[in-house]
Motif scaffolding. Sequence first.
Motif, PDB file in Angstrom:
ATOM      1  N   ASN A   1       0.715  -1.251  -0.014  1.00  0.00           N
ATOM      2  CA  ASN A   1      -0.083  -0.111  -0.056  1.00  0.00           C
ATOM      3  C   ASN A   1       0.629   1.116   0.082  1.00  0.00           C
ATOM      4  O   ASN A   1       1.955   1.389   0.746  1.00  0.00           O
ATOM      5  N   VAL A   2       0.317   2.430  -0.864  1.00  0.00           N
ATOM      6  CA  VAL A   2       1.346   3.499  -0.952  1.00  0.00           C
ATOM      7  C   VAL A   2       1.480   4.007   0.257  1.00  0.00           C
ATOM      8  O   VAL A   2       2.461   5.009   0.534  1.00  0.00           O
ATOM      9  N   LEU A   3       0.364   4.247   1.103  1.00  0.00           N
ATOM     10  CA  LEU A   3       0.618   5.179   2.349  1.00  0.00           C
ATOM     11  C   LEU A   3       1.179   4.207   3.242  1.00  0.00           C
ATOM     12  O   LEU A   3       2.001   5.010   4.037  1.00  0.00           O
ATOM     13  N   GLU A   4       1.408   3.030   3.288  1.00  0.00           N
ATOM     14  CA  GLU A   4       1.976   2.283   4.156  1.00  0.00           C
ATOM     15  C   GLU A   4       3.607   2.446   3.899  1.00  0.00           C
ATOM     16  O   GLU A   4       4.470   2.634   4.949  1.00  0.00           O
ATOM     17  N   ALA A   5       3.946   2.579   2.588  1.00  0.00           N
ATOM     18  CA  ALA A   5       5.197   2.724   2.308  1.00  0.00           C
ATOM     19  C   ALA A   5       5.730   4.164   2.754  1.00  0.00           C
ATOM     20  O   ALA A   5       6.865   4.344   3.303  1.00  0.00           O
ATOM     21  N   ILE A   6       4.910   5.273   2.563  1.00  0.00           N
ATOM     22  CA  ILE A   6       5.468   6.451   3.288  1.00  0.00           C
ATOM     23  C   ILE A   6       5.344   6.478   4.666  1.00  0.00           C
ATOM     24  O   ILE A   6       6.363   7.033   5.206  1.00  0.00           O
ATOM     25  N   GLU A   7       4.574   5.790   5.367  1.00  0.00           N
ATOM     26  CA  GLU A   7       4.558   5.563   6.783  1.00  0.00           C
ATOM     27  C   GLU A   7       5.968   5.091   7.208  1.00  0.00           C
ATOM     28  O   GLU A   7       6.648   5.499   8.298  1.00  0.00           O
TER      29      GLU A   7
ATOM     30  N   GLU B   1     -11.497   7.394  -0.315  1.00  0.00           N
ATOM     31  CA  GLU B   1     -11.166   6.705   0.669  1.00  0.00           C
ATOM     32  C   GLU B   1      -9.506   6.716   1.015  1.00  0.00           C
ATOM     33  O   GLU B   1      -9.224   6.797   2.230  1.00  0.00           O
ATOM     34  N   MET B   2      -8.948   6.942  -0.003  1.00  0.00           N
ATOM     35  CA  MET B   2      -7.452   6.848   0.332  1.00  0.00           C
ATOM     36  C   MET B   2      -7.049   8.170   0.694  1.00  0.00           C
ATOM     37  O   MET B   2      -6.319   8.352   1.570  1.00  0.00           O
ATOM     38  N   ALA B   3      -7.507   9.296   0.206  1.00  0.00           N
ATOM     39  CA  ALA B   3      -7.382  10.623   0.559  1.00  0.00           C
ATOM     40  C   ALA B   3      -7.574  10.898   2.222  1.00  0.00           C
ATOM     41  O   ALA B   3      -6.895  11.569   2.883  1.00  0.00           O
ATOM     42  N   GLY B   4      -8.810  10.287   2.468  1.00  0.00           N
ATOM     43  CA  GLY B   4      -9.339  10.350   3.764  1.00  0.00           C
ATOM     44  C   GLY B   4      -8.501   9.711   4.559  1.00  0.00           C
ATOM     45  O   GLY B   4      -8.033  10.098   5.917  1.00  0.00           O
ATOM     46  N   ALA B   5      -7.837   8.308   4.299  1.00  0.00           N
ATOM     47  CA  ALA B   5      -7.113   7.489   5.334  1.00  0.00           C
ATOM     48  C   ALA B   5      -5.902   8.489   5.368  1.00  0.00           C
ATOM     49  O   ALA B   5      -5.086   8.227   6.442  1.00  0.00           O
ATOM     50  N   ALA B   6      -5.240   8.873   4.451  1.00  0.00           N
ATOM     51  CA  ALA B   6      -4.165   9.801   4.467  1.00  0.00           C
ATOM     52  C   ALA B   6      -4.130  10.886   5.439  1.00  0.00           C
ATOM     53  O   ALA B   6      -3.056  10.952   6.095  1.00  0.00           O
ATOM     54  N   ARG B   7      -4.820  11.536   5.337  1.00  0.00           N
ATOM     55  CA  ARG B   7      -5.524  12.735   6.198  1.00  0.00           C
ATOM     56  C   ARG B   7      -5.244  12.046   7.904  1.00  0.00           C
ATOM     57  O   ARG B   7      -4.591  12.735   8.532  1.00  0.00           O
ATOM     58  N   ASP B   8      -6.056  10.973   8.132  1.00  0.00           N
ATOM     59  CA  ASP B   8      -6.207  10.651   9.382  1.00  0.00           C
ATOM     60  C   ASP B   8      -4.840  10.180  10.109  1.00  0.00           C
ATOM     61  O   ASP B   8      -4.440  10.756  10.933  1.00  0.00           O
TER      62      ASP B   8
ATOM     63  N   PHE C   1      -1.611  10.211   8.744  1.00  0.00           N
ATOM     64  CA  PHE C   1      -0.602  11.194   8.745  1.00  0.00           C
ATOM     65  C   PHE C   1      -0.724  12.353   9.766  1.00  0.00           C
ATOM     66  O   PHE C   1       0.349  12.724  10.495  1.00  0.00           O
ATOM     67  N   VAL C   2      -1.679  12.868   9.974  1.00  0.00           N
ATOM     68  CA  VAL C   2      -1.887  13.619  11.182  1.00  0.00           C
ATOM     69  C   VAL C   2      -1.776  13.323  12.510  1.00  0.00           C
ATOM     70  O   VAL C   2      -1.208  13.489  13.321  1.00  0.00           O
ATOM     71  N   ASP C   3      -2.316  11.939  12.621  1.00  0.00           N
ATOM     72  CA  ASP C   3      -2.395  11.194  14.058  1.00  0.00           C
ATOM     73  C   ASP C   3      -1.046  10.572  14.266  1.00  0.00           C
ATOM     74  O   ASP C   3      -0.495  10.597  15.435  1.00  0.00           O
ATOM     75  N   HIS C   4      -0.534  10.263  13.415  1.00  0.00           N
ATOM     76  CA  HIS C   4       0.708   9.313  13.415  1.00  0.00           C
ATOM     77  C   HIS C   4       2.103   9.972  13.060  1.00  0.00           C
ATOM     78  O   HIS C   4       3.060   9.444  13.517  1.00  0.00           O
ATOM     79  N   LYS C   5       2.008  10.880  12.079  1.00  0.00           N
ATOM     80  CA  LYS C   5       3.540  11.260  11.515  1.00  0.00           C
ATOM     81  C   LYS C   5       3.374  12.997  11.607  1.00  0.00           C
ATOM     82  O   LYS C   5       4.166  13.471  10.834  1.00  0.00           O
ATOM     83  N   LEU C   6       2.654  13.660  12.429  1.00  0.00           N
ATOM     84  CA  LEU C   6       2.691  14.937  12.579  1.00  0.00           C
ATOM     85  C   LEU C   6       2.494  15.802  11.477  1.00  0.00           C
ATOM     86  O   LEU C   6       2.900  17.037  11.799  1.00  0.00           O
ATOM     87  N   ALA C   7       1.599  15.462  10.394  1.00  0.00           N
ATOM     88  CA  ALA C   7       1.402  15.981   9.442  1.00  0.00           C
ATOM     89  C   ALA C   7       0.291  17.281   9.826  1.00  0.00           C
ATOM     90  O   ALA C   7      -0.468  17.145  10.785  1.00  0.00           O
TER      91      ALA C   7
END
Length: 237
Positions: A185-191, A209-216, A218-224
């Motif tokens: 998964n591309v989001l997991e690769a970024i994480e 759903e990808m955009a929504g998951a990225a926001r949730d 990255f904000v919660d776990h990667k300080l975005a």
Amino acid sequence: MTIQCNVKTIEPLARNTYRIILAPQTSVDYKAGQYLMVVMGEKDKRPFSIASSPCRHNGELELHIGAADHNAYAIEVVEAMNHAYANNQTIEIDAPHGSAYLQSPSDRSLLLIAGGTGFSYTRSILDHCVSQQLPQPIYLYWGGKDSEQLYAMRELEKIATEHSNVHFIPVVEADEQDWGGKKGNVLEAIEQDFDSLSGFDIYIAGRFEMAGAARDRFVDHKLANKERMFADAYAFI
């Protein structure tokens, strides 16, 4: 603004994916990362990202349309484009649209995330950044079901080779034997690759759903910074 366009070329990019070049009869003033609406009827306007950048497009508009068998919404647009091209007719568009365009000026690092033909959105932004010689680090992560879907691999690898601040990371979901890049998964690769995204402007194109998951995530776990995350999907979710 509605504009009549000639269909200049239609060519396949990959399986069920097409590059379409439109020649507007009136110039379109747009920003990198905006989209247009193809007018199919009075109340039927269908959005597609503009893949060309406003600084290097020669007045033409480039689209990348994924038209898989299950996607009648896109197939009908490609069919309309083919009909207009074959019969020397015009296609009507409504443009420009979208608030998820490249924010300027900004010296923050850029993270561009694309799923499938969402790449067209990130391509416009990347091309504009490169042409303007922006110096900050730029990371483009492009996820696809398989490597064939990543139809601009050579183009992006060339850009990354020629510009030391540009980093291209392709990710495929399929377990391909000859694939040497990232899988999953591309989001997991970024994480996995970043401890923090606090210093980034983040641009995302893909399924809602990808955009929504990225926001949730990255904000919660990667300080975005939620205010520095941009996607057309955020106007609807």
